[in-house]
Design a protein around this motif. Structure first.
Motif, short mmCIF file in Angstrom:
data_model
loop_
_atom_site.label_atom_id
_atom_site.label_comp_id
_atom_site.label_asym_id
_atom_site.label_seq_id
_atom_site.Cartn_x
_atom_site.Cartn_y
_atom_site.Cartn_z
N CYS A 283 0.92 -1.24 -0.09
CA CYS A 283 -0.13 -0.16 -0.05
C CYS A 283 0.99 1.21 -0.12
O CYS A 283 2.05 1.11 0.73
N GLY A 284 0.57 2.02 -0.71
CA GLY A 284 1.31 3.42 -1.05
C GLY A 284 1.59 4.15 0.59
O GLY A 284 2.71 4.64 0.61
N PHE A 285 0.52 4.08 1.28
CA PHE A 285 0.77 4.90 2.73
C PHE A 285 1.75 4.13 3.61
O PHE A 285 2.39 4.57 4.12
N SER A 286 1.47 2.73 3.36
CA SER A 286 2.44 2.08 4.48
C SER A 286 3.98 2.03 3.59
O SER A 286 4.82 1.98 4.46
N ASN A 287 3.98 2.11 2.49
CA ASN A 287 5.29 2.24 1.83
C ASN A 287 6.03 3.76 2.29
O ASN A 287 7.06 3.66 2.72
N ALA A 288 4.99 4.63 2.36
CA ALA A 288 5.70 6.00 2.83
C ALA A 288 6.19 5.91 3.99
O ALA A 288 7.17 6.60 4.25
N VAL A 289 5.70 5.09 4.94
CA VAL A 289 5.99 5.04 6.14
C VAL A 289 7.64 4.19 6.19
O VAL A 289 8.76 4.81 7.02
N VAL A 290 7.55 3.22 5.70
CA VAL A 290 8.60 2.32 5.34
C VAL A 290 9.71 3.37 4.83
O VAL A 290 11.09 3.27 5.36
N GLN A 291 9.71 4.30 3.63
CA GLN A 291 10.57 4.98 3.16
C GLN A 291 11.17 6.17 4.11
O GLN A 291 12.23 6.41 4.03
N ILE A 292 10.12 6.70 4.68
CA ILE A 292 10.54 7.84 5.88
C ILE A 292 11.49 7.11 6.90
O ILE A 292 12.50 7.74 7.05
N LEU A 293 11.12 5.90 7.47
CA LEU A 293 11.95 5.33 8.47
C LEU A 293 13.54 5.06 7.82
O LEU A 293 14.81 5.36 8.26
N ARG A 294 13.37 4.51 6.56
CA ARG A 294 14.49 4.31 5.75
C ARG A 294 15.51 5.37 5.79
O ARG A 294 16.75 5.34 5.83
N LEU A 295 14.95 6.53 5.49
CA LEU A 295 15.75 7.88 5.19
C LEU A 295 16.52 8.27 6.47
O LEU A 295 17.48 8.77 6.55
N HIS A 296 15.80 7.77 7.59
CA HIS A 296 16.44 8.06 8.83
C HIS A 296 17.28 7.09 9.40
O HIS A 296 17.81 7.03 10.34
N GLY A 297 17.63 6.20 8.44
CA GLY A 297 18.50 5.08 8.90
C GLY A 297 17.89 3.94 9.84
O GLY A 297 18.62 3.18 10.24
N VAL A 298 16.54 3.81 9.92
CA VAL A 298 16.09 3.05 10.93
C VAL A 298 15.37 1.78 9.99
O VAL A 298 14.69 1.89 9.30
N GLU A 299 16.17 0.65 10.08
CA GLU A 299 15.97 -0.53 9.40
C GLU A 299 15.38 -1.67 10.33
O GLU A 299 14.98 -2.34 9.93
N ASP A 300 15.97 -1.30 11.48
CA ASP A 300 15.65 -2.46 12.46
C ASP A 300 14.61 -1.97 13.26
O ASP A 300 14.55 -1.21 14.16
N TYR A 301 13.25 -2.47 12.92
CA TYR A 301 12.23 -2.17 13.69
C TYR A 301 11.13 -3.29 13.35
O TYR A 301 11.32 -4.47 12.74
N ARG A 302 10.06 -3.46 14.10
CA ARG A 302 9.03 -4.40 14.11
C ARG A 302 7.76 -3.88 13.26
O ARG A 302 7.10 -3.25 13.35
N ALA A 303 7.67 -4.84 12.07
CA ALA A 303 6.75 -4.37 11.36
C ALA A 303 5.77 -5.58 11.17
O ALA A 303 6.16 -6.64 11.08
N HIS A 304 4.37 -5.55 11.48
CA HIS A 304 3.33 -6.23 11.39
C HIS A 304 2.52 -6.11 10.04
O HIS A 304 1.94 -5.12 9.92
N ASP A 305 2.29 -7.11 9.40
CA ASP A 305 1.49 -7.07 8.24
C ASP A 305 -0.09 -7.46 8.52
O ASP A 305 -0.46 -8.74 8.74
N VAL A 306 -0.87 -6.34 8.61
CA VAL A 306 -2.20 -6.78 8.84
C VAL A 306 -3.22 -7.26 7.70
O VAL A 306 -4.12 -8.27 8.13
N LEU A 307 -2.59 -7.60 6.58
CA LEU A 307 -3.34 -8.38 5.70
C LEU A 307 -3.24 -9.98 5.91
O LEU A 307 -3.69 -10.64 5.39
N GLN A 308 -2.08 -10.23 6.78
CA GLN A 308 -1.91 -11.58 7.10
C GLN A 308 -2.98 -11.80 8.13
O GLN A 308 -3.05 -13.05 8.56
N ASP A 309 -3.57 -11.09 8.94
CA ASP A 309 -4.21 -11.55 10.27
C ASP A 309 -5.61 -10.46 10.47
O ASP A 309 -5.22 -9.14 10.90
#
Lengths: 164, 128
Positions: free
Chosen positions: A74-100
């Motif tokens: 999803c574009g909005f979820s991707n935006a969050v990932v990209q922003i975190l990436r910009l800040h160098g935050v790659e180690d975090y917990r992500a939960h895919d709600v589509l799975q559950d």
């Protein structure tokens, strides 16, 4: 958990079940398959308050999204990932709600927030992608990450620029 | 791509009933000095005018002193019925009149990555 809190939670859960009931009938209208989704956050399943409480405290940065950081769906979820990436935050917990479906409904009840993605810093809900973007643009995100003991990569980028 | 051309043409062109409802509810609840309701459904594979994916720009004195989270909650509260129903995605820009005056720009929307196609009901800024 104190008696008052437990009682309040039960009231909330009951309200959710009411809403879940409506979802169930909607799902039936759409052709079924929603039964599991409709049974939301009561009783200790993955969408329960307790389960989510554990999830949001697992790590300083926890994101509930559609898809994964490697493959956002999803574009909005991707935006969050990209922003975190910009800040160098790659180690975090992500939960895919589509799975559950239980988690998908439960997380909305937990934060009383109707949409995904949802970002939690230090166990606290900070908002969705619009708010994260604002925090990024205002510099607040760098500060919030600092409070969590995470040094934003953007600080180093600035330092490099100053050196030039 | 007709869908994106329609979207580019501006929301006012194809404002369906859901977008109109959202507009009037926000107007009533927040008495905005500026209000834009953009139907982005075509960008998410929906029909133009469907109103399933909306972006709202709300400028209101009611936001004064409130952090972004609380501002968004006010918007959600005004649209709780829609969010529980057909409104799948809602992007929000919530500013005070002062903030809007000093910055009337709106951030670009992220591109759709399929969201609702990966699953029956879609979601937005998200999505529900």
């Amino acid at each position: 958990m104190s008696g008052v809190v437990r009682a309040a939670w039960r009231l909330g859960a009951a309200a959710v079940r009411g809403r879940a009931g409506r979802l169930l009938s909607q799902a039936a209208g759409e052709g079924g398959g929603g039964a599991a989704a409709a049974e939301g956050s009561g009783g200790g399943g993955s969408g329960s308050r307790e389960a989510i409480e554990r999830l949001v405290r697992e790590h300083p940065v926890v994101v509930f999204m559609k898809g994964s950081p490697e493959q956002p769906l999803c574009g909005f979820s991707n935006a969050v990932v990209q922003i975190l990436r910009l800040h160098g935050v790659e180690d975090y917990r992500a939960h895919d709600v589509l799975q559950d479906p239980d988690l998908r409904q439960g997380i909305k009840n937990y934060s009383n927030w109707p949409t995904i993605p949802q970002v939690y810093l230090n166990g606290e809900f900070v908002g969705g992608c619009d708010i994260l973007l604002q925090m990024h643009q205002s510099g607040d995100l760098v500060e919030e990450l600092k409070k969590l003991g995470i040094r934003s990569a953007l600080l180093d980028a600035e330092k490099d620029q100053d050196k030039k | 791509m007709r869908g994106s051309l329609l979207a580019a043409g501006g929301a006012a062109m194809a404002e369906g009933p859901l977008a109109r409802t959202v507009r009037s509810k926000l107007a009533a609840a927040l008495e905005p000095s500026h209000l834009q309701v953009l139907d982005e459904s075509p960008r998410h594979g929906g029909a133009a005018g469907a109103g399933t994916h909306l972006a709202v720009v709300v400028v209101s004195g009611r936001f004064e002193g409130l952090p972004p989270l609380q501002r968004h909650r006010l918007v959600h509260a005004a649209l709780s019925a829609e969010l529980a129903g057909p409104l799948h995605a809602l992007a929000i820009v919530a500013r005070t009149p002062q903030q809007w005056e000093s910055d009337p720009s709106v951030p670009a929307r992220p591109p759709c990555l399929g969201g609702s196609k990966h699953e029956r009901r879609g979601d937005g800024n998200g999505e529900t």
